[in-house]
Design a protein around this motif. Sequence first.
Motif, short mmCIF file in Angstrom:
data_model
loop_
_atom_site.label_atom_id
_atom_site.label_comp_id
_atom_site.label_asym_id
_atom_site.label_seq_id
_atom_site.Cartn_x
_atom_site.Cartn_y
_atom_site.Cartn_z
N TYR A 32 111.61 94.50 38.79
CA TYR A 32 111.88 93.22 38.16
C TYR A 32 110.66 92.71 37.40
O TYR A 32 110.78 92.13 36.32
CB TYR A 32 112.31 92.20 39.22
CG TYR A 32 112.64 90.85 38.64
CD1 TYR A 32 113.77 90.67 37.84
CD2 TYR A 32 111.82 89.75 38.88
CE1 TYR A 32 114.08 89.44 37.29
CE2 TYR A 32 112.13 88.51 38.34
CZ TYR A 32 113.25 88.36 37.55
OH TYR A 32 113.55 87.14 37.01
N SER A 33 109.48 92.95 37.96
CA SER A 33 108.25 92.51 37.30
C SER A 33 108.03 93.21 35.96
O SER A 33 107.30 92.73 35.11
CB SER A 33 107.04 92.74 38.21
OG SER A 33 106.94 94.12 38.56
N GLY A 34 108.69 94.36 35.78
CA GLY A 34 108.54 95.11 34.54
C GLY A 34 109.56 94.75 33.48
O GLY A 34 109.50 95.30 32.36
N LEU A 35 110.48 93.86 33.81
CA LEU A 35 111.48 93.45 32.83
C LEU A 35 110.93 92.34 31.93
O LEU A 35 110.25 91.43 32.40
CB LEU A 35 112.74 92.91 33.54
CG LEU A 35 113.67 93.92 34.19
CD1 LEU A 35 114.89 93.19 34.75
CD2 LEU A 35 114.11 94.99 33.21
N SER A 36 111.22 92.43 30.67
CA SER A 36 110.88 91.37 29.72
C SER A 36 112.16 90.94 29.01
O SER A 36 113.16 91.67 29.00
CB SER A 36 109.87 91.87 28.69
OG SER A 36 110.45 92.89 27.88
N MET A 37 112.12 89.78 28.41
CA MET A 37 113.29 89.32 27.67
C MET A 37 113.59 90.26 26.50
O MET A 37 114.75 90.46 26.16
CB MET A 37 113.06 87.88 27.18
CG MET A 37 113.05 86.85 28.30
SD MET A 37 114.66 86.66 29.12
CE MET A 37 115.47 85.48 28.01
N GLN A 38 112.55 90.84 25.91
CA GLN A 38 112.78 91.77 24.82
C GLN A 38 113.52 93.01 25.30
O GLN A 38 114.45 93.49 24.66
CB GLN A 38 111.44 92.18 24.18
CG GLN A 38 111.60 93.11 22.98
CD GLN A 38 112.34 92.46 21.84
OE1 GLN A 38 111.88 91.45 21.28
NE2 GLN A 38 113.50 92.99 21.47
N ARG A 39 113.10 93.53 26.45
CA ARG A 39 113.75 94.73 26.97
C ARG A 39 115.20 94.44 27.35
O ARG A 39 116.09 95.27 27.14
CB ARG A 39 112.98 95.27 28.17
CG ARG A 39 113.50 96.62 28.64
CD ARG A 39 112.56 97.28 29.61
NE ARG A 39 113.03 98.61 29.96
CZ ARG A 39 112.48 99.38 30.88
NH1 ARG A 39 111.40 98.96 31.53
NH2 ARG A 39 112.97 100.57 31.15
N ILE A 40 115.43 93.28 27.93
CA ILE A 40 116.80 92.90 28.29
C ILE A 40 117.65 92.76 27.03
O ILE A 40 118.80 93.23 26.99
CB ILE A 40 116.79 91.58 29.09
CG1 ILE A 40 116.08 91.77 30.43
CG2 ILE A 40 118.22 91.09 29.32
CD1 ILE A 40 115.79 90.48 31.16
N ALA A 41 117.09 92.13 26.00
CA ALA A 41 117.83 91.96 24.74
C ALA A 41 118.16 93.32 24.13
O ALA A 41 119.28 93.54 23.65
CB ALA A 41 117.00 91.12 23.77
N ASP A 42 117.19 94.23 24.14
CA ASP A 42 117.43 95.57 23.59
C ASP A 42 118.55 96.27 24.36
O ASP A 42 119.44 96.90 23.75
CB ASP A 42 116.16 96.41 23.67
CG ASP A 42 115.07 95.92 22.71
OD1 ASP A 42 115.41 95.16 21.79
OD2 ASP A 42 113.90 96.30 22.91
N GLU A 43 118.52 96.17 25.67
CA GLU A 43 119.54 96.83 26.50
C GLU A 43 120.91 96.20 26.26
O GLU A 43 121.94 96.89 26.27
CB GLU A 43 119.16 96.71 27.98
CG GLU A 43 120.15 97.31 28.95
CD GLU A 43 120.21 98.83 28.90
OE1 GLU A 43 121.23 99.40 29.34
OE2 GLU A 43 119.24 99.46 28.41
N ALA A 44 120.93 94.89 26.03
CA ALA A 44 122.19 94.18 25.81
C ALA A 44 122.69 94.32 24.38
O ALA A 44 123.84 93.97 24.08
CB ALA A 44 122.03 92.71 26.15
N GLY A 45 121.82 94.79 23.48
CA GLY A 45 122.22 94.96 22.09
C GLY A 45 122.27 93.68 21.30
O GLY A 45 123.09 93.54 20.38
N VAL A 46 121.40 92.72 21.65
CA VAL A 46 121.33 91.46 20.91
C VAL A 46 119.87 91.18 20.56
O VAL A 46 118.95 91.76 21.13
CB VAL A 46 121.91 90.28 21.73
CG1 VAL A 46 123.38 90.51 22.04
CG2 VAL A 46 121.11 90.06 23.01
#
Length: 203
Positions: A32-46
């Motif tokens: 969880y500490s390695g997650l960023s909003m950018q990475r989440i956005a990339d994974e979600a495709g937005v």
Amino acid sequence: MTDVRAADDRAAVIEAGALAAVERLLAAGTPYSGLSMQRIADEAGVARSTLYLYFREKNALLIRLSSGLKDGSYQLMSSWSPDGPDALDRLSDTIRDVIAYYRRRRHLLRATLESADRDPEMGRIWADELDPFQELCRHWIRTAQAQGRTAADVDPVTASQVIVIGGFRVIAQQAVAGDPDRDATVAHELAANQWYGAFRRPA
């Protein structure tokens, strides 16, 4: 009206996609500490800017996911009743089911506990999520006292805190890092402690 409905539908799709993205990343082993909003956005495709329109930070996503996590375990626990000659055995079976439930979602549980330890707000929110369990436990104890089935000197509030908060720590440890072959043993010991310590404490 059609435009409003379309906007609502788009929001629902984006939110669901972001939540699913976080869960996929955690399930794949990303801490969880390695997650960023950018990475989440990339994974979600937005776009990241789009993600921020719906979630101000990654903890907001985790709060939504952890709320659903607790709902499932509450449904399991609330299905148990302290009535009947086999109540202790059923409590043990229910706790074993809760351990298995959390193990299937241990990536999410691990992230939630990690965040709760580091972030006071998340810790408070997670603690609040335990309140319905404590309320249920207080109801069971008070009912047993009214029926003369457990000692009158059991304090329902304190006993419920010990059962729920302490019990959850044991369950979480077993679900995240314990040997599945020991689930039944852990569940039995936890159930016996709760049963004889509060639900049916000798007078």
